[in-house]
Design a protein around this motif. Sequence first.
Motif, short mmCIF file in Angstrom:
data_model
loop_
_atom_site.label_atom_id
_atom_site.label_comp_id
_atom_site.label_asym_id
_atom_site.label_seq_id
_atom_site.Cartn_x
_atom_site.Cartn_y
_atom_site.Cartn_z
N ALA A 1 0.82 -1.21 0.00
CA ALA A 1 0.00 0.00 0.00
C ALA A 1 0.85 1.26 0.00
O ALA A 1 0.48 2.29 -0.58
CB ALA A 1 -0.93 -0.01 1.21
N SER A 2 2.03 1.19 0.66
CA SER A 2 2.90 2.37 0.69
C SER A 2 3.46 2.71 -0.68
O SER A 2 3.94 3.82 -0.90
CB SER A 2 4.05 2.14 1.68
OG SER A 2 4.97 1.20 1.18
N LEU A 3 3.41 1.75 -1.62
CA LEU A 3 3.86 2.00 -2.99
C LEU A 3 2.76 2.57 -3.87
O LEU A 3 2.94 2.73 -5.08
CB LEU A 3 4.37 0.69 -3.60
CG LEU A 3 5.72 0.20 -3.08
CD1 LEU A 3 5.94 -1.26 -3.44
CD2 LEU A 3 6.83 1.07 -3.65
N GLY A 4 1.63 2.87 -3.26
CA GLY A 4 0.53 3.45 -4.03
C GLY A 4 -0.37 2.41 -4.66
O GLY A 4 -1.24 2.76 -5.47
N LEU A 5 -0.22 1.13 -4.31
CA LEU A 5 -1.07 0.09 -4.86
C LEU A 5 -2.44 0.13 -4.20
O LEU A 5 -2.58 0.50 -3.03
CB LEU A 5 -0.44 -1.29 -4.66
CG LEU A 5 0.90 -1.53 -5.36
CD1 LEU A 5 1.43 -2.91 -5.00
CD2 LEU A 5 0.76 -1.39 -6.88
N SER A 6 -3.46 -0.26 -4.94
CA SER A 6 -4.80 -0.35 -4.39
C SER A 6 -4.86 -1.46 -3.34
O SER A 6 -3.94 -2.27 -3.21
CB SER A 6 -5.81 -0.64 -5.50
OG SER A 6 -5.58 -1.96 -6.03
N ARG A 7 -5.96 -1.49 -2.61
CA ARG A 7 -6.10 -2.53 -1.60
C ARG A 7 -6.03 -3.92 -2.22
O ARG A 7 -5.40 -4.83 -1.68
CB ARG A 7 -7.43 -2.36 -0.83
CG ARG A 7 -7.43 -1.17 0.11
CD ARG A 7 -8.69 -1.15 0.96
NE ARG A 7 -9.89 -0.92 0.15
CZ ARG A 7 -10.35 0.27 -0.18
NH1 ARG A 7 -9.72 1.37 0.20
NH2 ARG A 7 -11.45 0.40 -0.91
N ARG A 8 -6.69 -4.08 -3.37
CA ARG A 8 -6.67 -5.40 -4.02
C ARG A 8 -5.26 -5.81 -4.42
O ARG A 8 -4.85 -6.96 -4.21
CB ARG A 8 -7.58 -5.37 -5.26
CG ARG A 8 -9.05 -5.55 -4.93
CD ARG A 8 -9.83 -5.87 -6.18
NE ARG A 8 -9.95 -4.72 -7.07
CZ ARG A 8 -10.33 -4.79 -8.34
NH1 ARG A 8 -10.63 -5.96 -8.88
NH2 ARG A 8 -10.44 -3.70 -9.07
N LEU A 9 -4.51 -4.89 -4.99
CA LEU A 9 -3.17 -5.24 -5.45
C LEU A 9 -2.20 -5.38 -4.28
O LEU A 9 -1.28 -6.20 -4.32
CB LEU A 9 -2.67 -4.22 -6.46
CG LEU A 9 -3.41 -4.23 -7.80
CD1 LEU A 9 -2.77 -3.23 -8.77
CD2 LEU A 9 -3.41 -5.62 -8.41
N ALA A 10 -2.37 -4.60 -3.23
CA ALA A 10 -1.52 -4.77 -2.05
C ALA A 10 -1.76 -6.14 -1.41
O ALA A 10 -0.82 -6.81 -0.96
CB ALA A 10 -1.79 -3.67 -1.03
#
Length: 567
Positions: free
Chosen positions: A109-118
């Motif tokens: 999530a800290s990399l800017g990924l969405s919840r699904r991708l995190a």
Amino acid sequence: MGSDRARAAQLGVAAGVALLTALSYLVFPGHTYLQQDSQIYVAILEHLWDPSVLAADPVATHHHVTFTLYDELVLGLRRLTGFGLEPLLAADHLATRAAGILGVYLLGASLGLSRRLALAVAAVYALGANVPGPEVLTIEYEPKPRASAAPLVLLAAGLIARRRYLAGGVAGSVAFLYHPPTVYPFWLVYFAMELWPARPEEMKRRIAGIVPLAPAIVLLMIASRYQAGGPEPQSFFGTIDPELEQLQKMRAAYAWVSLWPAARLGHYLVLWAITLAAFLRLRAAMPPGLRFFAVGLPVAGMMSLPATYLLLDRCKWVLMPKAQPARAVLFVTVMAVILPAAACCRAGLRRRFGEAFGWGALAFLPVLAPNVFAFLPPAVGDPVTVRRLALLVGLGALKAAAAWAATWRNKAGWPVWSAALLGPFFLIPWAGQVVNYREVETPELAELARWARQSTPRDAVFLFADAGRSQEPGIFRARALRAVYVDWKGGGQVNMVKAFGHEWWKRWQETMAPPFEPGRLGLLARLGIDYVVLQPANRLPGKTPAFENARFLAYRLAPEENGRRLL
């Protein structure tokens, strides 16, 4: 409305972490109990709980839990709840495994990924990976201090990546209380980050993360000073004598880097190169805290190898076999999974399917290949290796497709994401034929342990005279709560407790090294052994066993003249 939406999002993340934890625990990589180190810890904990239990068993009495709060925590919960060890250890194992998965989610999530991708990144980590050489796992199958500490390190790193320094420091300090040798790379990196120039207000916030460590150190020192069970005094600055060195190299070779196969170094160099490449690809999107841990943890892991060689293999520092700093290469493997998985997701969001596929395949490499060179000729001709290589390609494509599908504006991407999230837990053991462990406990062994616990004196001593290097004697010890004179698995403590090492080797040479012969029963009785457990093939002619089933015979040895009690 906004708070409701945020609460729903948090519940969704919690549900996702819980689902991944359940799949990781129940499906793959799974969990075990009393197959490896947990049988040692259970014996120690049972003896600390009741000193009259296993009082004649060196595995339980020569313990190595002085510098961990693991025993105090478990036994405190036992007093509070009245539960047995097995459910308490399982609960701790589940909770900390979930903490690690949450930590990796926060990193994604800290990399800017969405919840699904995190969550998709966390799912790859949840599959676990072998760490050959030091013989550890990124996700341990059994409950033990290291199994709890390593996931908490990832939770701490994830919190710090989100600039929650105090919470990260608390998680790192709790991990330290569980198992200091596992956590030292985290604190090395954190201290380096603290010293790195930054805005004054940022540096003040980073200081908050260090604050919890001080009371943790004090608490551990107090607990070690008042440790129950009479632990052996620990020497921190001596050297290993030649006899103990040979014994450790024979029984605990994994601690000695000079004994590792040369291919091990190449394996970790490849994984390190993968982490560096993924870091460079992600660097622009990384917050400062994540940059430090993405680079620092693998560097600490790689540097632990020459450090261990110098301090243990060359200088013979007596502390090194206990601390085993080379196990820090675990973080090389962990980052070689997390960073490529995150790079795959970010490339998919930019609709660069080829790049996403490449990173996705690399993320699964440590999961499917304990030795990365297994996917190169001539090993690649092996049918199982071919299946795993094909699975690596398929899983990489599936992960890339899930990242690409996240850009779709309709709900059609959900099935692809769900397949990428859940599929590997089932495909790897089935299509990849990956078997992490085999069931060792049997109904016959359980029956033997139950009989011993109910029908023999509490201070009875058993010997599995023809068991060789089987795990069964250690399982029996933990289930029956009866002393085992000597067993192979228990010998793994030779690198932890010096006095135990010499005693274990003496007992092994006396009783287990020679092939079993009925004529040696008198010697075994004189050594203080009350019951000899044999396989049916070694049935003693003319003697009636005290216990018998399809796999085990237990014979009561004649009491000696030293006043040993009869049943």
